[in-house]
Design a protein around this motif. Structure first.
Motif, short mmCIF file in Angstrom:
data_model
loop_
_atom_site.label_atom_id
_atom_site.label_comp_id
_atom_site.label_asym_id
_atom_site.label_seq_id
_atom_site.Cartn_x
_atom_site.Cartn_y
_atom_site.Cartn_z
N GLU A 39 0.87 -1.17 0.00
CA GLU A 39 0.00 0.00 0.00
C GLU A 39 0.90 1.23 0.00
O GLU A 39 1.95 1.22 0.64
CB GLU A 39 -0.86 -0.04 1.27
CG GLU A 39 -1.80 1.09 1.48
CD GLU A 39 -2.70 0.83 2.69
OE1 GLU A 39 -3.40 1.77 3.10
OE2 GLU A 39 -2.69 -0.31 3.22
N CYS A 73 -3.35 -0.98 -2.55
CA CYS A 73 -4.16 0.15 -2.10
C CYS A 73 -3.37 1.45 -2.20
O CYS A 73 -2.20 1.50 -1.81
CB CYS A 73 -4.61 -0.08 -0.65
SG CYS A 73 -5.66 1.22 0.04
N VAL A 170 -12.35 0.84 4.58
CA VAL A 170 -11.07 0.34 5.07
C VAL A 170 -11.10 0.49 6.59
O VAL A 170 -11.35 1.59 7.09
CB VAL A 170 -9.88 1.14 4.50
CG1 VAL A 170 -8.58 0.72 5.19
CG2 VAL A 170 -9.77 0.95 3.00
N HIS A 261 -10.57 -3.71 2.89
CA HIS A 261 -9.16 -3.70 3.25
C HIS A 261 -9.05 -3.40 4.74
O HIS A 261 -9.94 -2.79 5.34
CB HIS A 261 -8.46 -2.60 2.44
CG HIS A 261 -6.97 -2.58 2.52
ND1 HIS A 261 -6.17 -3.59 2.05
CD2 HIS A 261 -6.11 -1.63 3.00
CE1 HIS A 261 -4.90 -3.28 2.23
NE2 HIS A 261 -4.84 -2.09 2.80
#
Length: 336
Positions: A39, A73, A170, A261
């Motif tokens: 990420e 991400c 998230v 996520h």
């Protein structure tokens, strides 16, 4: 399928900022750890985001050619206070996020984390772009701006209304703390001189299964006993200690279909191989039982609480946390 490991490059920001590691070297390190995904904060590591130069994109492509870890991400911010005299209009907010969607697609990310407090009005006008570029938008549920925050509640309400696979959440596990991070307490005590009794006051809430939100009344004023023992210089600690929440995992029960996520917060790995403040075995067991199919990303923030004269341990902490997560996931799901 199943739970997969990830690392937010935010975890290694001191290595990057002080030029001990380049972006290429950081991703090589993740490959050494066999991390499945990564990420990134484009603002932090890709100049001129959301409009990086052709040279920056070419360099990105070259790095990706030799990186095993998958781009998972992109963490996006919406600065609604960009100007001194006004907030951004709705159209301006949407236009900025359209550019972030296009960049995420170009970089190979299929998920954008919208920072907490992004207004819900962006969802519907952004959905056609999310679908076109195959990039999901997900609001971060973060401690201090969690489920009781009106803006968060409004986003969730609109998310459920549109009911699109391209809109979700998230979840940051800072809302599931069993204890306040020890490194945070020690830094504030030893470096900033916070009143020890104030630190003990907050710790005591967790000993009772509560959290620091109980240090305030309904109007968010300090409880009388806290006000009596604290001094003005204690206020930064008090306002941050309020941000480590002890929320039951059941708060996720009806939201699991929307969760895209997880940020697995990390402040301190202990010698026993556990995270000091958060029970990740419990959280991973919950996700396994609820058939979560996605990534869980190490997000190390103990770096901001390193005591003067002590070495930076970002790489070591990330490695230990990943070892813990992989061990528990393998135990729960078997070898993958």
């Amino acid at each position: 399928m199943g739970i997969k490991t990830c690392v937010s490059l935010y975890s290694l920001q001191d290595e990057y900022m002080n030029k001990r590691m380049s972006l290429k070297e950081i991703l090589e390190y993740l490959d050494e750890l066999n991390v499945e995904g990564f990420e990134i904060l484009p603002d932090q590591m890709l100049h001129n985001t959301p409009h990086p130069t052709l040279e920056t994109l070419k360099n990105w492509d070259a790095i990706m050619e030799n990186t095993k870890s998958k781009p998972v991400c992109a963490d996006v911010f919406l600065n609604t206070n960009l100007y001194n005299n006004r907030e951004l209009t709705q159209r301006e907010c949407v236009d900025l996020l359209i550019e972030e969607i296009k960049l995420a697609h170009r970089l190979g990310f299929k998920l954008i984390r919208l920072v907490s407090m992004v207004p819900s009005f962006v969802i519907e006008p952004l959905l056609p772009y999310a679908e076109k570029y195959d990039v999901t938008l997900a609001l971060e549920i973060h401690a201090g701006m969690s489920f009781d925050e009106p803006a968060t509640s409004e986003f969730i309400k609109e998310m459920k209304r549109v009911n699109s696979p391209y809109c979700g959440l998230v979840v940051d596990t800072g809302i599931f703390c069993d204890r306040i991070p020890r490194v945070f307490n020690e830094f504030n005590k030893q470096v900033l001189g916070v009143t020890p009794a104030v630190i003990d006051y907050f710790n005591a809430f967790f000993d009772k299964g509560l959290d620091g939100t109980y240090a305030f009344d309904e109007k968010h004023h300090l409880q009388p006993e806290l006000a009596a023992m604290s001094k003005p210089s204690d206020m930064p600690y008090i306002m941050l200690a309020d941000g480590y929440e002890n929320t039951p995992l059941s708060v996720l029960d009806d939201l699991m279909p929307f969760i895209k996520h997880f940020h697995f917060k990390l402040w301190e790995m202990t010698e026993a191989g556990e995270e000091y403040s958060i029970d990740y075995r419990k959280i991973l067991t919950y996700l396994h039982e609820h058939q979560y199919d996605g990534y869980v990303a190490t997000e190390y923030e103990g770096n901001r609480w390193i005591l003067p004269g002590h070495p930076m341990v970002e790489k070591e902490q990330v490695a230990l946390h990943q070892k813990l997560l992989k061990s528990v996931i393998e135990e729960l799901e078997g070898g993958k």
